[in-house]
Write a protein that holds these residues in place. Structure first.
Motif, PDB file in Angstrom:
ATOM      1  N   CYS A 228      25.294  -1.958   0.705  1.00  0.00           N
ATOM      2  CA  CYS A 228      26.292  -0.886   0.643  1.00  0.00           C
ATOM      3  C   CYS A 228      26.793  -0.504   2.029  1.00  0.00           C
ATOM      4  CB  CYS A 228      25.718   0.345  -0.055  1.00  0.00           C
ATOM      5  SG  CYS A 228      25.364   0.088  -1.812  1.00  0.00           S
TER       6      CYS A 228
ATOM      7  N   LYS B 198      10.173  -1.930  -5.556  1.00  0.00           N
ATOM      8  CA  LYS B 198      11.351  -1.101  -5.799  1.00  0.00           C
ATOM      9  C   LYS B 198      11.916  -0.557  -4.498  1.00  0.00           C
ATOM     10  CE  LYS B 198      10.181   0.393 -10.475  1.00  0.00           C
ATOM     11  NZ  LYS B 198       9.833   1.544 -11.348  1.00  0.00           N
ATOM     12  N   GLU B 199      10.992  -0.146  -3.593  1.00  0.00           N
ATOM     13  CA  GLU B 199      11.459   0.357  -2.305  1.00  0.00           C
ATOM     14  C   GLU B 199      12.211  -0.724  -1.525  1.00  0.00           C
ATOM     15  OE1 GLU B 199       8.064   1.846  -0.362  1.00  0.00           O
ATOM     16  OE2 GLU B 199       7.927   3.677  -1.577  1.00  0.00           O
ATOM     17  N   LYS B 200      11.668  -1.951  -1.523  1.00  0.00           N
ATOM     18  CA  LYS B 200      12.340  -3.052  -0.836  1.00  0.00           C
ATOM     19  C   LYS B 200      13.703  -3.339  -1.461  1.00  0.00           C
ATOM     20  CE  LYS B 200       8.133  -5.413   0.711  1.00  0.00           C
ATOM     21  NZ  LYS B 200       7.327  -6.649   0.608  1.00  0.00           N
ATOM     22  N   GLN B 201      13.740  -3.284  -2.788  1.00  0.00           N
ATOM     23  CA  GLN B 201      15.010  -3.526  -3.465  1.00  0.00           C
ATOM     24  C   GLN B 201      16.034  -2.453  -3.112  1.00  0.00           C
ATOM     25  OE1 GLN B 201      14.727  -3.677  -7.695  1.00  0.00           O
ATOM     26  NE2 GLN B 201      16.795  -4.457  -7.980  1.00  0.00           N
ATOM     27  N   MET B 202      15.574  -1.198  -3.048  1.00  0.00           N
ATOM     28  CA  MET B 202      16.486  -0.126  -2.672  1.00  0.00           C
ATOM     29  C   MET B 202      16.971  -0.284  -1.246  1.00  0.00           C
ATOM     30  SD  MET B 202      16.990   1.659  -5.290  1.00  0.00           S
ATOM     31  CE  MET B 202      17.861   3.011  -4.522  1.00  0.00           C
TER      32      MET B 202
ATOM     33  N   ARG C  68      17.332  -3.193   0.318  1.00  0.00           N
ATOM     34  CA  ARG C  68      18.317  -4.280   0.295  1.00  0.00           C
ATOM     35  C   ARG C  68      19.658  -3.780  -0.233  1.00  0.00           C
ATOM     36  NH1 ARG C  68      13.762  -7.401  -1.439  1.00  0.00           N
ATOM     37  NH2 ARG C  68      14.376  -7.096  -3.622  1.00  0.00           N
ATOM     38  N   ILE C  69      19.623  -2.988  -1.302  1.00  0.00           N
ATOM     39  CA  ILE C  69      20.869  -2.442  -1.856  1.00  0.00           C
ATOM     40  C   ILE C  69      21.556  -1.529  -0.839  1.00  0.00           C
ATOM     41  CG2 ILE C  69      21.835  -0.940  -3.640  1.00  0.00           C
ATOM     42  CD1 ILE C  69      19.667  -1.978  -5.529  1.00  0.00           C
ATOM     43  N   GLY C  70      20.762  -0.718  -0.143  1.00  0.00           N
ATOM     44  CA  GLY C  70      21.326   0.160   0.879  1.00  0.00           C
ATOM     45  C   GLY C  70      21.990  -0.623   1.997  1.00  0.00           C
TER      46      GLY C  70
ATOM     47  N   GLN D 124       5.931  -0.264  -6.976  1.00  0.00           N
ATOM     48  CA  GLN D 124       6.671   0.737  -6.207  1.00  0.00           C
ATOM     49  C   GLN D 124       7.175   0.143  -4.900  1.00  0.00           C
ATOM     50  OE1 GLN D 124       4.572   4.355  -5.629  1.00  0.00           O
ATOM     51  NE2 GLN D 124       6.194   5.317  -4.442  1.00  0.00           N
TER      52      GLN D 124
END
Length: 404
Positions: free
Chosen positions: A119, A108-112, A114-116, A105
């Motif tokens: 963007c 996933k939070e770190k990946q989100m 990075r994606i944010g 989890q």
């Protein structure tokens, strides 16, 4: 419960099993026994196999002691985390003891995140690009000029707007190459003529879009050109003469006018040395009776009256018609060129190429009385073809050549 665990340890031959059970397990089990479902398992295994409603995102993963701690890793609501000493101790421990589900989890939070961030960076760059593109210009781009068709009395010049266009029109200045060599573009000793092509409501052809072009005729036609005004309106160019031109795009509210274009050189056609030639309306307008004579010119009109349609006008009335701007009235524009054509024919010009146009013009005018003598009017669309033909005759494009 403890007895059962001890017996299980002895059965497995592991005397240290009981010692390895955390001392706080009985307390934890007691805390949750009361909320367990009595029907989920018989005692004494009820504490290990039954739980209250899941206390973390996800479902309970089994009945092992490890899974018990794993399900306490993300309690909900938050108050349970602060009040649960085991959970508080677990969160303060080393990350290497995090259960796989929590690590997944967190990843996933770190990946989100990075994606944010990516963007956000893209959106920021896009918004900066939009703001740069939408930034208003402070000066219109410079137009370009090129020579078009020439006659003995006029020169056509093509005007092309730059990337910003010329939404308020443009101005053209010109003078002879001889004067330019002496004075240049001097405002102290102005030797040049100027014309403004601004357009008017319903006739905005001079308001140029970006990179668009239009051809304008520089000569005495400017007097009747709707949307154009000139300091030399009604004055034709000299035959066999080189002229220089420059132009700029007009300013608008908040945007300055453009720089001047480069100087363009064009030349009128040679003069006609023989007789039977034609003059433009500008010549007849400045070489007529009182009111139609300028400077040292004299009255050279060959007649003192002419018929336009069914009405005959004397030279004073004809001069008044010459001095009346068309203002979008096709009847006045047609009368200007018809008077000049009839004066040319009366002065000895061959009328073979123009006879039918003269006859058609008289028929179209009919009983209409031309301003300012009368108040007749015609739509420009009904007179444009005849005006073009008569103008070509007067300027020497068709029929006998121009006199100057």
């Amino acid at each position: 419960m403890l007895r059962t665990l001890s017996e299980a340890g002895r059965l497995r031959g592991n005397r240290r099993f009981f010692r390895q059970v955390p001392k706080r397990i009985p307390k934890v089990l007691r805390l949750h026994r009361a909320s367990a479902d009595d029907n989920c398992a018989p005692p004494p295994l009820r504490a290990l196999s039954c739980f209250p409603a899941p206390v973390s995102p996800g479902s309970v993963r089994g009945t092992s002691v490890f899974n018990l701690f794993e399900n306490f890793a993300q309690p909900s609501p938050e108050k349970e985390v602060r009040n649960n000493p085991i959970q508080r101790k677990f969160l303060l421990g080393s990350r290497k003891h995090e259960p796989p589900a929590i690590k997944t989890q967190n990843e996933k939070e770190k990946q989100m995140i990075r994606i944010g961030n990516i963007c956000f960076a893209i959106a920021l760059a896009f918004s900066i690009g939009i703001s740069q593109a939408a930034r208003p210009v402070t000066k219109y781009s410079t137009p370009t000029l090129s020579c078009g068709t020439s006659a003995a009395s006029y020169i056509e010049v093509q005007v092309c707007a730059g990337t910003t266009g010329a939404p308020a029109g443009f101005s053209v200045q010109w003078e002879t190459a001889a004067d330019f060599a002496i004075y240049g573009w001097s405002d102290l000793v102005p030797s040049y003529c100027a014309a403004s092509f601004s357009g008017v409501p319903g006739n905005s052809r001079y308001n140029l879009a970006p990179n668009s072009c239009i051809t304008v005729q520089i000569g005495d036609n400017l007097f009747d050109d709707v949307g154009a005004s000139s300091s030399c309106a009604g004055t034709s160019l000299a035959c066999g003469t080189q002229y220089v031109f420059r132009a700029f795009a007009h300013a608008t509210s908040g945007v300055n006018r453009s720089d001047f274009s480069s100087t363009l050189r064009c030349e009128t056609l040679p003069c006609n040395p023989g007789g039977g030639c034609t003059f433009t309306q500008g010549f007849w307008k400045t070489h007529g009776p009182l009111g139609c004579v300028m400077g040292n010119n004299t009255n050279v009109w060959p007649v003192t009256s002419l018929a336009l349609g069914n009405t005959t006008y004397d030279d004073t009335q004809l001069c008044a018609i010459f001095n009346t701007p068309a203002g979008g009235n096709g009847l006045i524009s047609l009368a200007h060129q018809l008077i000049a054509a009839k004066l040319n024919v009366a002065n000895g010009a061959d009328a073979t190429s123009i006879a039918s146009a003269i006859s058609d013009a008289d028929a179209l005018i009919g009983s209409l009385v031309v301003p300012p003598t009368g108040s007749g009017s015609l739509n420009p669309s009904a007179t444009s073809t005849l005006i073009i033909t008569l103008t070509s005759f007067n300027e020497g494009v068709i029929g006998p050549a121009h006199c100057q």
